[in-house]
Scaffold this motif. Sequence first.
Motif: not given
Length: 502
Positions: A310-325
């Motif tokens: 319910d918070s954050g960037d919905p695209v990255k939360i659902i599909c993934g954030d390639v920049a995350s470690d």
Amino acid sequence: MFKSMSMNPILWTDGYKLCHKDQYPAHTQWVYETWTPRMSRIEGISHVVFFGLQGALAEITNSFDANFFAQPEEEVVAAYEEAIAAVFENTNVKFASMHESKHIRDLHRLGYLPIKVNALPEGSLVPIGVPMFTIENTHPNFFWLPGYLETQLSAYIWSPMTAATIADRYKRLLTGFAEKTGDVNKVFTQAGDFSMRGMGSPETAYRTAGGHLLSFGVSATLSVREYLKSYYHAKSDVMMYTPSTEHSVMCSYGEDEVEAFRHLITKVYPSGNISIVSDTYDLWNVVDNVLPKLKDLIMAREGKVVIRPDSGDPVKIICGDVASDRSTVRKGIVERLFELFGGTTNSKGFKELDPHIGVVYGDSITVDRADKICQGLLDKGFASTNTILGIGSYTYQYVTRDTFGFALKGTAEIVNGEFKAIQKRPATDTGNFKKSQKGMVAVVFENDEFRLIDNLNPQTIAELESRNLLQTCYLDGEFTHTTRFEEIRNRLKTETIRVYGK
């Protein structure tokens, strides 16, 4: 204790409307106006969904019947006179002192709204610049009434039409991705209306939700059900919704989310679908540490446990954030749930989550974000229907009457027994955005499209009667015919295919 606000609809107008009766030429007998979407400010939308007129006319009629015609004549007239005196006393003493109210008294004694409305079928996809309906008075003493009703009529209808049009845009987008990656039948429940708390009023919320439900089957706006049943003959099952938690519920358990989830899926909802807000503290901890401990319970349940970020960037939360470690964050929630709970690969070659687990995201969704989410899932090899989207006030309240340039404009009059075609055409309006039609209008269907014919008069419009799609739906306070919600839904589905091909 406050006294109740007056609900007299004769006062539900712009202040300047009080003056207009006396400003028309002497011996004006008839005024004819058209409602038209004049432009589109949203890319990818060339047609506007016609919806909400039947509900608006029903609400306006009920309001006049209960709060004007059924009230004592002296009370409604006194309220009108007091409004004139109070509003204009510092700007035009003569008008304020006139207390001109004979026309209001005459309307009250008439006992009904002497207007005629001709309209296209609701559910039609109408090109920009083509009128959707016309309104005119049926009694010469009330030539002022079509213009007087403009304000409240506009306030009733621009929002459901705008919402219905944007919902149709969402449905076209989601359908396009579902055709590539999964089951198109799932699109009907893929987008839910979450907008009520962010709308301008409770009334705006249920009208807007009605527009949403033309394209989808899910809404959290409970009042829309009564709205559609009352004014559109909708069935009791016109909408559905899954039980869902909220942050106050989750906080009440403390930070032991394993026990919170366990209680919800075994004691409160041992079967059936349940949506659980999952980012009250740490969404990724829920995915990595809470859900694995409950996997056997979830897989053994009859029904689906829907995880709700319910918070954050919905695209990255659902599909993934390639920049995350962090591995889970890089993968995104859909891929991670697939790892935990498994699923299948459909006939189109895309992965689908096991039916016991799901995802819904309903914070600040836009058409652009929905597009990126669906594309992101496709790129990862997942069906776009693996996530449900909640469409809220960020979509349905972040618009105005000018999103599609709606306006009700006078285009014809009868003065002293003579017909006059009139037209607004400002020289400074270089884009012809504010230029109105001229004279009476007809809408015909030619070459697979609605087409406007204007500059007509009572004789020439009669010659087009068999082709004119603007048909009488309301006359002198009564509906001449009404349309069921399911029929409007089906019409829009057919219209969307006609106009956009999907």
